[in-house]
Write a protein that holds these residues in place. Structure first.
Motif, short mmCIF file in Angstrom:
data_model
loop_
_atom_site.label_atom_id
_atom_site.label_comp_id
_atom_site.label_asym_id
_atom_site.label_seq_id
_atom_site.Cartn_x
_atom_site.Cartn_y
_atom_site.Cartn_z
N ASP A 252 0.82 -1.21 0.00
CA ASP A 252 0.00 0.00 0.00
C ASP A 252 0.86 1.26 0.00
O ASP A 252 0.52 2.27 -0.63
CB ASP A 252 -0.95 0.01 1.21
CG ASP A 252 -2.05 -1.04 1.08
OD1 ASP A 252 -2.30 -1.48 -0.05
OD2 ASP A 252 -2.64 -1.40 2.12
N VAL A 255 2.16 1.66 -3.55
CA VAL A 255 1.13 2.18 -4.45
C VAL A 255 0.95 3.68 -4.23
O VAL A 255 0.84 4.46 -5.19
CB VAL A 255 -0.21 1.44 -4.23
CG1 VAL A 255 -1.34 2.12 -5.00
CG2 VAL A 255 -0.07 -0.01 -4.68
N GLU A 256 0.94 4.12 -2.96
CA GLU A 256 0.81 5.55 -2.67
C GLU A 256 1.98 6.32 -3.25
O GLU A 256 1.81 7.41 -3.83
CB GLU A 256 0.74 5.77 -1.16
CG GLU A 256 0.56 7.22 -0.74
CD GLU A 256 1.86 8.04 -0.73
OE1 GLU A 256 1.80 9.25 -1.06
OE2 GLU A 256 2.92 7.45 -0.44
N SER A 391 -1.83 -7.95 -7.38
CA SER A 391 -0.98 -6.89 -6.85
C SER A 391 0.00 -6.36 -7.88
O SER A 391 0.39 -5.21 -7.84
CB SER A 391 -0.22 -7.40 -5.63
OG SER A 391 -1.10 -7.69 -4.58
N ARG A 394 -1.42 -3.55 -9.55
CA ARG A 394 -1.52 -2.34 -8.73
C ARG A 394 -0.18 -1.64 -8.63
O ARG A 394 -0.11 -0.42 -8.55
CB ARG A 394 -2.00 -2.70 -7.33
CG ARG A 394 -3.43 -3.26 -7.29
CD ARG A 394 -3.77 -3.69 -5.87
NE ARG A 394 -3.67 -2.58 -4.94
CZ ARG A 394 -3.52 -2.73 -3.63
NH1 ARG A 394 -3.42 -3.94 -3.12
NH2 ARG A 394 -3.45 -1.67 -2.85
#
Length: 425
Positions: A252, A255-256, A391, A394
């Motif tokens: 996460d 991704v950010e 994933s 992503r």
């Protein structure tokens, strides 16, 4: 199914540390770190495995942050104990390979634009258009002292200098237009004077007349790599880089990071799809998952704790020998003013802050990047979501742009990652 390709780049140290502080001690570690053949073999192996890029890390000092001493670096073979010049090493690798990209780490703080533009243009010509530049601004006091400074420039000054540095190098590469080198024996006309010009750059940091005395590189300019994690570093990467190297502890967070960089790229007028984010992992490969895990444990065991602590001190710019070694990580290391940067696991992994068992003793054996256990069929293991399945869609895997910009030098068709034999070093 996603049609995105997984691009692979190898982060190589021209010295004893490459993903593991204890790798050089392993009985199966191969090669002589001071021989050209050692790095040529690495290049050939990576090319056989269909890697896009080999890039060499570098710093221009032996760090002495831990205890103000060189002992931990030299005795345990830590981060900066030995660093060969990347451009020299890559010139030998270029001669032994045909397709793989060749990335050299070069500091914009302790070099001059003309010298860097000339060296990278030369590498690009001699390699058939495979040069890349891992752009760093450097952040160690020990580096500053090797170049006649009593203290390093501030972070903002280093990035101000880097922005102008890139402006100048790009102008120098553009000082020769395509086709300027004619070499017509009959006319005679060696180079067309109408296609070569001075740049007459005058700025805060540099005054450069030009033109470059090397003709325009095959790619026009090398591929730019960057690893800035601070707010200013992200802006710099969004403005200039095509490959951004990051060591995320959690997907996460990765991704950010990628989404933030893409948004910044748009603000700089760039197509965000031209940025490729490269998440760092340290794969341990063996025939079975249990064997891979055992090898990983063996490598951890070979890493002397002081070597890891020295590396962490280097990244943070803080002498960690001043802190108790059996307590939780201090919260105040995150305050503004720390000149270094947190390596991936410490910067992005919240567990390092919320788990009481996370002490210096535990952390200092950790590798630079996320550790990935893998057996030959890529089954099981930690951080699996970083490299497969939903994933992968992503998290945009890194990719170099050599195939797009290189002339007459393409990666093999249908290239994909090949299973590599274990190389503990």
């Amino acid at each position: 199914m996603s049609n995105k390709k997984l691009h692979l780049a190898a982060f190589v140290s021209a010295g004893p540390v490459s993903g593991s502080h204890g790798g050089w001690r392993h009985p199966k570690a191969e090669g002589d770190l001071l021989s050209a053949g050692y790095y040529q073999n690495i290049g050939r192996l990576l090319e056989q495995g269909r890697f896009d890029l080999l890039f060499i890390a570098d710093i221009v000092a032996i760090p002495d942050t831990l205890g103000g001493s060189l002992e931990s670096q030299l005795r345990y073979g830590a981060l900066g104990a030995l660093r060969l010049d990347p451009l020299t090493v890559l010139s030998f690798v270029a001669a032994a390979t045909k397709h793989i990209g060749l990335g050299a780490t070069i500091s914009t703080t302790y070099t001059q634009p003309y010298s860097v533009a000339r060296a990278l243009a030369t590498l690009d010509h001699l390699s058939g258009g495979r040069a890349a530049w891992n752009i760093v601004t450097s952040f160690q006091e020990s580096e500053a002292r090797n170049f006649g400074l009593t203290e390093q420039l501030s972070r903002d000054e280093r990035y101000d200098r880097a922005d102008e540095f890139l402006d100048v190098t790009v102008k120098l590469w553009d000082s020769w237009r395509d086709g300027a080198l004619v070499r017509d024996r009959q006319k005679p006309l060696f180079a067309d004077p109408t296609k070569v010009r001075r740049i007459d750059h005058a700025g805060k940091w540099f005054n450069v007349r030009g033109p470059l005395n090397v003709s325009r590189p095959p790619q026009g300019r090398p591929v730019f790599i960057q690893a800035g994690a601070s707010d200013r570093g992200r802006d710099f990467a969004a403005r200039w880089a095509e490959i951004i190297f990051v060591t995320p502890g959690l997907i996460d967070v990765a991704v950010e990071f990628r989404n933030d960089l893409r948004a910044r790229a748009v603000r700089f007028g760039r197509d965000p799809d031209t940025l490729k984010v490269l998440p760092g992992i340290a794969p341990v490969i063996a025939e079975t998952e249990n064997t891979a895990k055992a090898l990983c444990d063996e490598l951890y065991g070979l890493a002397h704790p002081t070597a890891g602590l020295s590396t962490l001190s280097y990244h943070l710019g803080v002498d960690l020998s001043l802190f108790p070694q059996d307590q939780v990580l201090p919260e105040n290391l995150d305050v503004p003013g720390v000149q270094g940067h947190l390596p991936g696991g410490c910067r992005t992994d919240p567990s390092l802050r919320r788990e009481p068992c996370r002490t210096w003793t535990a952390v200092r054996r950790r590798p630079h990047h996320a550790r990935l256990h893998r057996h030959a069929r890529l089954g099981g293991g930690s951080h699996a979501g970083m490299v497969r399945g939903r994933s992968l869609r992503r998290l945009h895997a890194a990719g170099t742009l050599f195939a797009r910009r290189r002339r007459g030098c393409r990666s093999p068709p249908g290239a994909r990652a090949a299973t590599a034999r274990p190389v503990p070093h």
